[in-house]
Motif scaffolding. Structure first.
Motif, PDB file in Angstrom:
ATOM      1  N   ALA A   1       0.852  -1.184   0.000  1.00  0.00           N
ATOM      2  CA  ALA A   1       0.000   0.000   0.000  1.00  0.00           C
ATOM      3  C   ALA A   1       0.890   1.236   0.000  1.00  0.00           C
ATOM      4  N   LEU A   2       0.680   2.114  -0.969  1.00  0.00           N
ATOM      5  CA  LEU A   2       1.452   3.346  -1.099  1.00  0.00           C
ATOM      6  C   LEU A   2       0.562   4.518  -0.712  1.00  0.00           C
ATOM      7  N   GLU A   3       0.934   5.252   0.341  1.00  0.00           N
ATOM      8  CA  GLU A   3       0.123   6.342   0.864  1.00  0.00           C
ATOM      9  C   GLU A   3       0.831   7.677   0.658  1.00  0.00           C
TER      10      GLU A   3
ATOM     11  N   GLN B   1      -4.212   9.068   8.378  1.00  0.00           N
ATOM     12  CA  GLN B   1      -3.188   8.278   7.697  1.00  0.00           C
ATOM     13  C   GLN B   1      -2.519   7.302   8.653  1.00  0.00           C
ATOM     14  N   ALA B   2      -2.263   7.737   9.889  1.00  0.00           N
ATOM     15  CA  ALA B   2      -1.617   6.848  10.859  1.00  0.00           C
ATOM     16  C   ALA B   2      -2.513   5.658  11.181  1.00  0.00           C
ATOM     17  N   LEU B   3      -3.811   5.917  11.354  1.00  0.00           N
ATOM     18  CA  LEU B   3      -4.750   4.823  11.628  1.00  0.00           C
ATOM     19  C   LEU B   3      -4.830   3.871  10.448  1.00  0.00           C
TER      20      LEU B   3
ATOM     21  N   THR C   1       4.836   5.264   2.991  1.00  0.00           N
ATOM     22  CA  THR C   1       4.256   6.602   3.043  1.00  0.00           C
ATOM     23  C   THR C   1       5.209   7.603   2.414  1.00  0.00           C
ATOM     24  N   LEU C   2       4.712   8.359   1.438  1.00  0.00           N
ATOM     25  CA  LEU C   2       5.469   9.444   0.810  1.00  0.00           C
ATOM     26  C   LEU C   2       5.030  10.757   1.442  1.00  0.00           C
ATOM     27  N   HIS C   3       5.972  11.565   1.895  1.00  0.00           N
ATOM     28  CA  HIS C   3       5.674  12.828   2.564  1.00  0.00           C
ATOM     29  C   HIS C   3       5.891  13.986   1.594  1.00  0.00           C
TER      30      HIS C   3
END
Length: 437
Positions: free
Chosen positions: A334-336, A354-356, A370-372
């Motif tokens: 999964a890419l967020e 997003q954390a949940l 996760t991409l910031h």
């Protein structure tokens, strides 16, 4: 700001603020009213998309408004903290220089706010990513200040809010309950329940060192106000919050799992399960585009990376899914995309949502990346593509050749050069003579 033409138009609200700011020193009351008015226009019931919020946050007038609020933060009344925090949560905007002043006001007045205000505060703080360590550890949430130092640690504030709300939930209905404790509605208690799950505070007690857990009492207070199917079907967001809380408890397996499930009557659980896909989740999911997500999608296409956009995810035996991954790659990756502002330069922290989601997907067996935006936006197009290639190597990406052949576009016109295009035929066959028979 209260006129009919301005109250529903973010652009006109910013125009009124700009006119006020150029005349004299900005009045804190006007700044608070303008910021909260814009935030309330982008609440979860609005029709604005995530991209609309991102465009607004990038506007120079909005940045000037946030800067002016930061400059007068010492003159802001404590009573303005709840509405300003809620506006930030609605706008998905984490203003690091302003947040310490607001969170400090909440911590100092924790026991004086009404229950419905505390519910809004807990949900706003959890949404902004204050607290809620993914591993359950006591993490530090300190913001970078203008003078180069850092603020105090606010990582334990959501737990304090949850404990106070749990204490009031236990006292509700007893002889010692106050009017503030009895004034909360099903919307408030259900919002609190989901915020507790979002902040990873399942096992927060109602008092320091106590054995009574807050979440089961909070869920019970929400469900006792629902009397029949009509009330349940008409309670809006409360349905989403209750069902998601039940699902999160079922997936993450905290110590209070059985107590929370027993606090929700079976007829409510069955009704929520039946209405989830068609009547609840479709109305609750964010609509429209996300600028960062579109940029990442373009990088995935340039690198020929197969990914499903906004793909639902769940356990293998789930009858229906409750969560959607930003991008789904094979095998089970999964890419967020995290577009929230960092705590400070180079210190990203995802939102509570997003954390949940990341915690839930990991429990389901997915690998989450996760991409910031604070890092992604600084890359060139070639650097973004390189990052995608590196990501593919690290997660063990598997490419489906058969699917690539099926999706490959086939040219429908011959390839040629300008000036030598094929000439259209001048000869056409004559029509056949009509038959007399």
């Amino acid at each position: 700001l209260a006129s009919h033409e301005v109250v529903t138009d973010p652009a006109k609200v910013l125009a009124v603020y700009r006119k006020h700011a150029t005349q004299d020193e900005p009045d804190p009351a006007v700044l608070i009213r303008a910021f909260t008015q814009i935030g309330f226009l982008f609440d979860p019931n609005s029709f604005f998309s995530t991209a609309d919020r991102q465009l607004l946050r990038s506007h120079k007038d909005f940045k000037s408004l946030a800067l002016d609020l930061t400059r007068v933060r010492e003159r802001l009344p404590d009573a303005a903290a709840p509405v300003l925090l809620y506006s930030m949560a609605c706008l998905e905007y984490r203003c690091a220089p302003l947040l310490p002043r607001l969170l400090d006001a909440v911590e100092r007045n924790l026991h004086h706010f009404r229950t419905d205000v505390l519910a809004l505060l807990l949900h706003s703080a959890a949404s902004l990513g204050v607290g809620g360590a993914s591993s359950g550890a006591k993490d530090v949430v300190a913001f970078d200040l203008e003078n180069g130092t850092r603020s105090q640690d606010f990582g334990q504030l959501p737990e304090k809010l949850a404990m106070e709300l749990g204490r009031r939930a236990v006292l509700l209905g007893s002889e010692g309950a106050s009017e503030d404790e009895e004034g909360a509605t099903v919307q408030d208690w259900s919002r609190v329940a989901f915020a507790v799950a979002m902040a990873n505070l399942y096992d927060a007690p109602t008092s320091v060192g106590g054995d009574v857990l807050a979440l089961p009492a909070i869920v019970a207070r929400a469900c006792e106000q629902i009397q029949d199917f009509n009330e349940l079907d008409g309670c809006g967001w409360a349905q989403f919050f209750l069902y998601q809380t039940l699902y999160c408890v079922d997936v993450e397996k905290p110590k209070c799992e059985e107590e929370v499930k027993r606090a929700v009557p079976m007829w409510i659980q069955e009704r929520l399960h039946q209405r989830w896909l068609n009547d609840i989740v479709l109305l609750a999911q964010p609509q429209g585009a996300d600028q960062m997500q579109r940029d990442v999608d373009a990088a995935l296409r340039r690198t020929n990376t197969q990914a499903l956009l906004n793909c639902s995810a769940g356990r293998d035996w789930d009858e229906q899914h409750c969560w959607f991954a930003g991008f789904m790659l094979e095998p089970k990756v999964a890419l967020e995309c995290d577009a929230l502002l960092p705590l400070g330069p180079g210190r990203p922290r995802p939102s509570g949502w997003q954390a949940l989601k990341s915690r839930m997907l990991r429990k389901m067996g997915y690998r989450v990346v996760t991409l910031h935006s604070c890092f992604w936006d600084k890359l060139t197009e070639d650097q973004k593509d390189e990052q995608i290639f590196r990501l593919r190597l690290e997660v063990g990406y598997e490419h489906n050749r058969d699917l690539e052949k099926q999706l490959r576009k086939i040219r429908q016109t011959p390839h040629t050069y300008k000036g030598i295009e094929p000439k259209e035929k001048e000869w056409k066959p004559m029509p056949l003579p009509s038959s007399d028979a």
